[in-house]
Design a protein around this motif. Structure first.
Motif, PDB file in Angstrom:
ATOM      1  N   ASP A 110      -1.353   9.493  -7.977  1.00  0.00           N
ATOM      2  CA  ASP A 110      -0.347   9.911  -6.798  1.00  0.00           C
ATOM      3  C   ASP A 110       0.255   8.620  -5.632  1.00  0.00           C
ATOM      4  O   ASP A 110      -0.905   8.463  -5.190  1.00  0.00           O
ATOM      5  N   VAL A 111       1.674   8.292  -5.613  1.00  0.00           N
ATOM      6  CA  VAL A 111       1.650   7.058  -3.950  1.00  0.00           C
ATOM      7  C   VAL A 111       2.088   8.097  -3.514  1.00  0.00           C
ATOM      8  O   VAL A 111       3.020   8.887  -3.730  1.00  0.00           O
ATOM      9  N   SER A 112       2.255   7.477  -2.028  1.00  0.00           N
ATOM     10  CA  SER A 112       2.656   8.291  -1.302  1.00  0.00           C
ATOM     11  C   SER A 112       3.833   6.901   0.416  1.00  0.00           C
ATOM     12  O   SER A 112       4.857   6.517   0.620  1.00  0.00           O
ATOM     13  N   THR A 113       3.628   5.844  -0.597  1.00  0.00           N
ATOM     14  CA  THR A 113       4.352   4.334   0.431  1.00  0.00           C
ATOM     15  C   THR A 113       4.851   3.411  -0.721  1.00  0.00           C
ATOM     16  O   THR A 113       4.591   3.195  -1.884  1.00  0.00           O
ATOM     17  N   GLY A 114       5.654   2.319  -0.300  1.00  0.00           N
ATOM     18  CA  GLY A 114       5.533   2.156  -1.301  1.00  0.00           C
ATOM     19  C   GLY A 114       4.699   0.168  -1.865  1.00  0.00           C
ATOM     20  O   GLY A 114       4.578  -0.071  -3.235  1.00  0.00           O
ATOM     21  N   GLY A 115       3.747   0.583  -0.655  1.00  0.00           N
ATOM     22  CA  GLY A 115       2.403  -0.927  -1.218  1.00  0.00           C
ATOM     23  C   GLY A 115       1.354   0.093  -2.021  1.00  0.00           C
ATOM     24  O   GLY A 115       1.079  -0.811  -2.825  1.00  0.00           O
ATOM     25  N   GLU A 116       1.237   1.564  -1.423  1.00  0.00           N
ATOM     26  CA  GLU A 116       0.773   2.103  -2.597  1.00  0.00           C
ATOM     27  C   GLU A 116       1.308   1.532  -3.586  1.00  0.00           C
ATOM     28  O   GLU A 116       0.863   1.527  -5.138  1.00  0.00           O
ATOM     29  N   LEU A 117       2.325   2.109  -4.092  1.00  0.00           N
ATOM     30  CA  LEU A 117       3.252   2.229  -5.842  1.00  0.00           C
ATOM     31  C   LEU A 117       2.898   0.598  -6.242  1.00  0.00           C
ATOM     32  O   LEU A 117       3.224   0.402  -7.452  1.00  0.00           O
ATOM     33  N   ALA A 118       3.572  -0.207  -4.899  1.00  0.00           N
ATOM     34  CA  ALA A 118       3.394  -2.394  -5.793  1.00  0.00           C
ATOM     35  C   ALA A 118       1.659  -1.947  -6.424  1.00  0.00           C
ATOM     36  O   ALA A 118       1.802  -3.255  -7.449  1.00  0.00           O
ATOM     37  N   VAL A 119       0.692  -1.558  -5.489  1.00  0.00           N
ATOM     38  CA  VAL A 119      -1.051  -1.996  -6.383  1.00  0.00           C
ATOM     39  C   VAL A 119      -0.860  -1.550  -7.576  1.00  0.00           C
ATOM     40  O   VAL A 119      -1.321  -1.990  -8.806  1.00  0.00           O
ATOM     41  N   ALA A 120      -0.087   0.220  -8.119  1.00  0.00           N
ATOM     42  CA  ALA A 120       0.107   0.177  -9.531  1.00  0.00           C
ATOM     43  C   ALA A 120       1.044   0.145 -10.387  1.00  0.00           C
ATOM     44  O   ALA A 120       0.396  -0.411 -11.039  1.00  0.00           O
ATOM     45  N   GLN A 121       1.748  -0.655  -9.517  1.00  0.00           N
ATOM     46  CA  GLN A 121       2.662  -2.145 -10.015  1.00  0.00           C
ATOM     47  C   GLN A 121       1.762  -3.329 -11.144  1.00  0.00           C
ATOM     48  O   GLN A 121       1.583  -3.810 -12.057  1.00  0.00           O
ATOM     49  N   ARG A 122       1.472  -3.841  -9.928  1.00  0.00           N
ATOM     50  CA  ARG A 122       0.399  -4.784  -9.957  1.00  0.00           C
ATOM     51  C   ARG A 122      -1.047  -4.872 -11.187  1.00  0.00           C
ATOM     52  O   ARG A 122      -1.019  -5.411 -12.473  1.00  0.00           O
TER      53      ARG A 122
END
Length: 478
Positions: free
Chosen positions: A121-133
């Motif tokens: 579960d992510v709540s910002t584009g930054g957290e999503l970027a970590v998941a993508q990385r």
């Protein structure tokens, strides 16, 4: 509440220990429920985590430092995965566990979550970027946020996340526009404000009406959101309903009410629109023990209790036969990473202060504070701590552990018994700091943030390095 017309210092009982904090028989003893599973006192008297002495961690990585027991984190993640899957299997086909990345997220932790078979579960584009990385599987990601930007929605849809949790009617229009432009169908859930007053601090209670999250069940906003999503089949697909009642919760009463209302709304929407809507998400917020006053439920008991709730509430409205109930998701974050981590500090000063004419309070200043743990100031959160670098035969003294920042509210541990021979240079450790400490950390007073040190099998490594003064100055264009 202790009060006196002449001020708090004159109130009867002011300055004494809280009721949950008894005078210790052994000031060196560790309360097992507060610490990662591998933490012990070694032969030297110093704490060891996964076979690594805290002095070795301090020498290599400095203090303060967040120390994370990797095996403990993974074990807690697996416990939620397995202990919810079994009881929910017969009720609704199983349960999906989404690790709440806002508690603490970095690339390495995202990889652990993926390897242990959890969703994220992510709540910002930054957290999503970590998941993508980290290469986290997109289909196992849920995107939250009460004010997602167009760029964040585009980022989520381009990556192909498994669900976007809609938080407002405005956001439906925003997702519709982006999805049509990209030529995709967005899988969405509706966050429902179910009207539950969770028994927790008001700042972390999130399902009552007077707060920023979600669409109200009582006013019909959630049902209207469903109508608007269903009316846009070319750009959106309604996959479920979501609720979250708060954080640091120790009973299932709130979940019982939330599940009842969410399942009923789910059934109403399915009947009205004739659609399949395969999921409901009951959120997270499961509490952990920060001090001896806290008595959290373990994942196995939580799983059984919540499965019973879902089955019972489903049957009450005629959909609890194992086929009519949607698959359940939960979102533990704190309950996985919180107890897996402690913060290691070095004592800088020990200062006895005479308070009125009744007592002397001992202030223990450490080399961190509210920049690495804001929860005490923000939520009035209680913590425990212990002398970490050695054992002591001295008498216990009631102490207050404070930070190094220019704020009188810069308190790390409000009340704790520490040995009376505590001195500058000693190491102390504060357990339960895995959740919302590094995530909420700041550079207040231009203080570089601590590293996150993962320990496993006798080896320690930084998974988030310590910030430096150069890092701080790099952003200063002046």
């Amino acid at each position: 509440m202790r009060a006196h017309e002449a001020g708090a210092l004159h109130a009867e009982g002011y300055g004494g220990p809280p009721l949950y904090l008894p005078y210790p028989d052994d000031v060196n003893a560790l309360l097992e429920q507060l610490w990662p599973a591998s933490v012990i006192r070694g032969r030297s008297g110093a704490l060891e985590v996964a076979g690594v002495d805290v002095h070795a961690i301090a020498r290599e990585f400095g203090t303060p430092a967040y120390v994370l027991d990797e095996d403990d984190f993974r074990a807690r993640a697996r416990a939620f995965r397995d202990d919810f899957a079994a009881p929910f299997h017969e009720v609704c086909g199983g349960a999906d566990v989404y690790y709440a990345g806002k508690a603490f997220l970095c690339t390495e932790v995202a990889r652990w979550v993926a390897e242990e078979g959890l969703s994220l579960d992510v709540s910002t584009g930054g957290e999503l970027a970590v998941a993508q990385r980290a290469g986290f599987p997109a289909a196992r990601i849920a995107m939250h946020g009460n004010n997602k930007t167009v760029a964040e929605i585009e980022q989520a849809l381009t990556y192909g996340v498994g669900r976007i949790v809609v938080d407002s009617l405005t956001e439906i229009e925003r997702i519709d526009t982006v999805a049509r432009r990209l030529g995709v169908v967005a899988p969405v859930m509706i966050r429902v404000t179910v009207g539950v007053e969770a028994h927790t601090h008001e700042f972390i209670a999130t399902a009552h009406e007077d707060q920023k999250f979600g669409l109200s069940l009582a006013t019909g906003a959630a049902a209207e959101a469903a109508r608007r999503v269903v009316a846009r089949p070319g750009s959106m697909r309604l996959v479920g309903l979501h609720s979250h009642i708060g954080s640091q919760i120790f009973d299932t009463g709130g979940f019982e009410i939330s599940a009842r209302r969410l399942i009923a709304l789910h059934a109403d929407i399915v009947r009205e629109h004739g659609i399949e809507m395969p999921h409901i998400d009951l959120g997270g917020g499961f509490g952990i023990a920060y001090t001896s006053q806290h008595t959290p439920l373990d994942p196995a008991r939580l799983g059984r209790l919540m499965a019973d709730i879902v089955e019972r509430e489903g049957k009450a409205i005629g959909v609890g036969d194992g086929s009519g109930l949607p698959r359940v998701s939960i979102e533990p974050g704190r309950a996985i990473v919180g107890p897996s981590t402690f913060t290691l500090y070095e004592v800088g000063t020990v200062k006895p202060v005479v308070v009125g004419d009744r007592m002397t309070r001992t202030y223990v200043s450490v080399d961190g504070g509210m920049s690495d743990n804001i929860r005490a100031a923000l939520y009035e959160a209680d913590y425990s701590c212990t002398l970490a670098g050695r054992t002591s035969g001295a008498e216990p003294m009631l102490a207050r552990v404070v930070g190094r920042h220019c704020e009188s509210g810069d308190i790390v541990v409000l009340d704790e018994y520490l040995p009376a021979d505590l001195a500058p240079g000693d190491l102390i450790a504060v357990p339960g700091t895995g959740a919302y400490c590094r995530s909420l950390s700041s550079q207040y007073n231009h203080t570089p943030r601590p590293p996150v040190v993962a320990v496993r099998g006798g080896r320690a490594r930084a998974i988030v390095r310590r910030e430096t003064i150069d890092d701080l100055l790099a952003l200063d264009v002046g």
